[in-house]
Write a protein that holds these residues in place. Structure first.
Motif, PDB file in Angstrom:
ATOM      1  N   HIS A 120      -0.772   1.259  -3.553  1.00 11.86           N
ATOM      2  CA  HIS A 120      -1.528   1.589  -4.752  1.00 11.86           C
ATOM      3  C   HIS A 120      -0.719   2.586  -5.573  1.00 11.86           C
ATOM      4  CE1 HIS A 120      -2.746   4.645  -1.795  1.00 11.86           C
ATOM      5  NE2 HIS A 120      -3.086   5.423  -2.794  1.00 11.86           N
ATOM      6  N   TYR A 121      -1.102   2.771  -6.837  1.00 17.78           N
ATOM      7  CA  TYR A 121      -0.211   3.406  -7.792  1.00 17.78           C
ATOM      8  C   TYR A 121      -0.869   4.557  -8.549  1.00 17.78           C
ATOM      9  CZ  TYR A 121       2.139  -0.794  -6.409  1.00 17.78           C
ATOM     10  OH  TYR A 121       2.710  -1.786  -5.630  1.00 17.78           O
ATOM     11  N   ALA A 122      -1.824   5.193  -7.906  1.00 22.79           N
ATOM     12  CA  ALA A 122      -2.444   6.394  -8.455  1.00 22.79           C
ATOM     13  C   ALA A 122      -2.699   7.361  -7.308  1.00 22.79           C
ATOM     14  CB  ALA A 122      -3.750   6.060  -9.164  1.00 22.79           C
ATOM     15  N   ALA A 123      -2.492   8.636  -7.561  1.00 25.27           N
ATOM     16  CA  ALA A 123      -2.712   9.641  -6.528  1.00 25.27           C
ATOM     17  C   ALA A 123      -4.185   9.703  -6.146  1.00 25.27           C
ATOM     18  CB  ALA A 123      -2.226  11.001  -7.014  1.00 25.27           C
ATOM     19  N   GLY A 184      15.030  11.994   1.857  1.00 23.98           N
ATOM     20  CA  GLY A 184      13.707  12.532   1.601  1.00 23.98           C
ATOM     21  C   GLY A 184      12.639  11.650   2.202  1.00 23.98           C
ATOM     22  N   TYR A 185      11.399  12.106   2.116  1.00 21.62           N
ATOM     23  CA  TYR A 185      10.280  11.376   2.710  1.00 21.62           C
ATOM     24  C   TYR A 185       9.027  11.656   1.906  1.00 21.62           C
ATOM     25  CZ  TYR A 185       6.701   9.990   6.100  1.00 21.62           C
ATOM     26  OH  TYR A 185       5.623   9.404   6.714  1.00 21.62           O
ATOM     27  N   GLY A 186       8.320  10.602   1.524  1.00 18.07           N
ATOM     28  CA  GLY A 186       7.075  10.753   0.784  1.00 18.07           C
ATOM     29  C   GLY A 186       6.947   9.680  -0.282  1.00 18.07           C
ATOM     30  N   PRO A 187       5.816   9.623  -0.985  1.00 19.29           N
ATOM     31  CA  PRO A 187       5.628   8.594  -2.013  1.00 19.29           C
ATOM     32  C   PRO A 187       6.601   8.737  -3.170  1.00 19.29           C
ATOM     33  CG  PRO A 187       3.837  10.196  -2.063  1.00 19.29           C
ATOM     34  CD  PRO A 187       4.616  10.462  -0.815  1.00 19.29           C
ATOM     35  N   ALA A 188       7.020   9.959  -3.475  1.00 23.27           N
ATOM     36  CA  ALA A 188       8.042  10.215  -4.484  1.00 23.27           C
ATOM     37  C   ALA A 188       9.146  11.051  -3.842  1.00 23.27           C
ATOM     38  CB  ALA A 188       7.446  10.960  -5.684  1.00 23.27           C
ATOM     39  N   TYR A 189      10.352  10.914  -4.349  1.00 25.83           N
ATOM     40  CA  TYR A 189      11.482  11.661  -3.783  1.00 25.83           C
ATOM     41  C   TYR A 189      11.277  13.153  -3.986  1.00 25.83           C
ATOM     42  CZ  TYR A 189      16.287  13.170  -2.948  1.00 25.83           C
ATOM     43  OH  TYR A 189      17.407  13.799  -2.454  1.00 25.83           O
ATOM     44  N   ASP A 190      11.525  13.926  -2.923  1.00 24.34           N
ATOM     45  CA  ASP A 190      11.256  15.359  -2.971  1.00 24.34           C
ATOM     46  C   ASP A 190      12.530  16.193  -3.026  1.00 24.34           C
ATOM     47  OD1 ASP A 190      12.059  14.664  -0.443  1.00 24.34           O
ATOM     48  OD2 ASP A 190      10.392  15.610   0.610  1.00 24.34           O
ATOM     49  N   GLY A 191      13.656  15.585  -3.421  1.00 28.28           N
ATOM     50  CA  GLY A 191      14.904  16.318  -3.548  1.00 28.28           C
ATOM     51  C   GLY A 191      15.336  16.457  -4.989  1.00 28.28           C
ATOM     52  N   SER A 192      16.587  16.900  -5.200  1.00 24.57           N
ATOM     53  CA  SER A 192      17.087  17.164  -6.549  1.00 24.57           C
ATOM     54  C   SER A 192      18.057  16.112  -7.060  1.00 24.57           C
ATOM     55  CB  SER A 192      17.783  18.537  -6.576  1.00 24.57           C
ATOM     56  OG  SER A 192      18.858  18.560  -5.641  1.00 24.57           O
ATOM     57  N   ALA A 193      18.423  15.134  -6.231  1.00 24.97           N
ATOM     58  CA  ALA A 193      19.393  14.122  -6.642  1.00 24.97           C
ATOM     59  C   ALA A 193      18.760  13.140  -7.627  1.00 24.97           C
ATOM     60  CB  ALA A 193      19.912  13.364  -5.420  1.00 24.97           C
ATOM     61  N   PHE A 210       2.036   4.614  -3.520  1.00 21.35           N
ATOM     62  CA  PHE A 210       1.403   5.288  -2.394  1.00 21.35           C
ATOM     63  C   PHE A 210       0.964   4.231  -1.374  1.00 21.35           C
ATOM     64  CE2 PHE A 210       0.798   7.802  -6.164  1.00 21.35           C
ATOM     65  CZ  PHE A 210       1.029   9.107  -5.760  1.00 21.35           C
ATOM     66  N   SER A 211       0.902   4.633  -0.114  1.00 20.91           N
ATOM     67  CA  SER A 211       0.378   3.737   0.920  1.00 20.91           C
ATOM     68  C   SER A 211      -0.247   4.573   2.025  1.00 20.91           C
ATOM     69  CB  SER A 211       1.492   2.854   1.513  1.00 20.91           C
ATOM     70  OG  SER A 211       2.246   3.573   2.471  1.00 20.91           O
ATOM     71  N   GLY A 212      -1.029   3.916   2.873  1.00 20.96           N
ATOM     72  CA  GLY A 212      -1.604   4.582   4.034  1.00 20.96           C
ATOM     73  C   GLY A 212      -0.718   4.516   5.252  1.00 20.96           C
TER      74      GLY A 212
END
Length: 454
Positions: A120-123, A184-193, A210-212
């Motif tokens: 899905h595509y909304a937080a 990185g790990y998560g629905p969106a990248y959490d680094g600076s690259a 997003f996913s479960g």
């Protein structure tokens, strides 16, 4: 690097091939890397990481990894097992129709959980509750079935025994010790690259996904870090864990699945790999142990064709004797459907209750499918080694979950005494319209109608 480039025909030939592959298959970009022994020796990137803003892909661009993430999650499970925090052969907690699966069985996709994905595509809370599909469909330890639910359970297990989030454990115990700076790990990248924008098969940009079941597919990295991980990550484990990781239990003529790695079997060089695919992502991680070389190919398109073309080109040069079947699980070969004509009535079991299902088997290997009171649809029927009837049609399963983004319907049925038993699947066939949705498996049972028995 010189030997590797010579085998690939030099940079000019590699550049030309990859550029043509992107154009031929409508893929925005690709990043490739080769690691030899314990260092990255080749990185190249082609195309646009962001088409609208005309931002070129570079070797420093981070891509979503989809199911290549499973290799990271499996490493985390093996590390906590090496630390004595869990036993791979002790069943997980929970009440099931059969004895609960063990972590080892979940790692091998033999835990008894069904295939599943839901994007899905909304937080916010996911619209589809994965726990409604967290039901064993077979006895653990028996047949192979690739299951994101099983890897979701493994991620939760790591968090329970370590007291850390899976992302934090991966960073502290795997990425940092191996010097993987981009991962990185998560629905969106959490680094600076810089990050590659993901695109549908027809070139539309994806929103954050997003996913479960993040432990099955929420990783991010550059191609260089994926290639290096494939080559050196085993050094973090005890020898017995390394052996178990690469002990692939056969699930096809050419392939076995170990603990987070697909292992080739039979002719050709031994290959340890994992691929990934979801909305806007097609990736491949490969290790060739006899050559002490690994390869990563990352693209930002749902369409896997460019990825596969480039992988085949690299592997045909770097691993003589390579066959494509050593990487990708091939679809189960079809055979003609041979069930007798007749009418069958039954139910699809869902979290909302049983839904009537009727099928009519016709003389021309066609099947008419009716769900509840909807208009029936007719589809071609085939069979396979596992199933006596397989068919799909554009039919809407009338559940709240399926109506969200799973407008297609499939049946996989086998004969058991006087019944047809198997599964009804709500799904979406690709993302050329809209975005990839969910794949929802429901048990179903049908009985021959009285009129067909006379």
């Amino acid at each position: 690097m010189r030997d590797t480039l010579d085998m690939l025909g030099g940079l000019d030939e590699l550049d030309e091939f990859c550029t043509k592959a992107l154009l031929q298959h409508g893929c925005a970009s690709v990043s490739i890397a080769v690691a030899e022994r314990d260092e990255v020796t080749l990185t190249r990137a082609y195309g646009q990481a962001d088409v609208v803003n005309q931002r070129s892909a570079t070797p420093e661009t981070v891509y979503g990894l989809a199911s290549v993430t499973k290799a990271f999650t499996a490493m985390a499970v093996l590390l906590v097992a090496d630390e004595g925090l869990l036993d791979l052969d002790t069943p997980i907690s929970g009440a099931y129709a059969w004895p609960a699966p063990t972590p080892r069985q979940l790692l091998q996709h033999r835990g008894g959980f069904p295939a599943f994905y839901a994007f899905h595509y909304a937080a916010g809370p996911p619209p589809i509750d994965i726990d409604r599909y967290r039901t064993l469909v077979r006895e653990p330890g028996t047949d192979f079935e690739y299951s994101n639910i099983g890897y979701r359970e493994l991620g939760r297990l790591v968090e329970a025994v370590t007291g850390q989030s899976l992302g934090d454990y991966l960073r502290g115990q795997i990425f940092e010790p191996l010097g993987l700076r981009s991962v990185g790990y998560g629905p969106a990248y959490d680094g600076s690259a810089p990050v590659a924008q993901r695109y549908s098969a027809d070139g539309r940009a994806y929103a954050t996904c997003f996913s479960g079941h993040p432990a099955a597919g929420a990783g991010w990295a550059t191609a260089a870090d994926v290639a290096l991980f494939a080559r050196v990550s085993h050094r973090l484990l005890k020898p017995a864990s390394v052996a178990a990781m690469y002990d692939g239990v056969p699930f096809s003529e050419d392939l076995g699945y170990g603990l987070g790695r697909i292992v080739s079997r039979g002719a050709g060089p031994v290959i340890r790999s994992h691929g990934g695919g979801m909305g806007g992502i097609a990736t491949m991680m490969i290790d060739i142990p006899e050559r002490e070389i690994s390869i990563a190919v990352l693209t930002n398109s749902t369409n896997k064709a460019a990825r596969d073309t480039i992988v085949d080109h690299l592997m045909s040069s770097l691993a003589p004797g390579f066959r494509s079947s050593q990487l990708n699980p091939m679809p189960e070969p079809t055979r003609p459907m041979s069930l007798a004509q007749g009418e069958w009535n039954g139910e699809i079991s869902t979290a909302e209750g049983d839904i009537p299902l009727r099928i009519g088997i016709r003389a021309d290997r066609q099947v008419q499918i009716q769900i509840a009171d909807s208009a029936p649809a007719t589809a071609a029927a085939t069979a396979s080694q596992t199933w006596d009837l397989r068919a799909s049609a554009q039919l809407q399963l009338p559940t709240a979950d399926a109506r969200i983004n799973s407008p297609d319907f499939a049946l996989e049925l086998r004969t058991e005494q006087d019944r047809l038993v198997g599964r009804a699947i709500a799904f979406k066939g690709g993302d050329r319209e809209g975005r990839l949705g969910a794949y929802l498996v429901h048990p179903c049972v049908l009985r021959r109608s009285l009129s067909s028995q006379t």
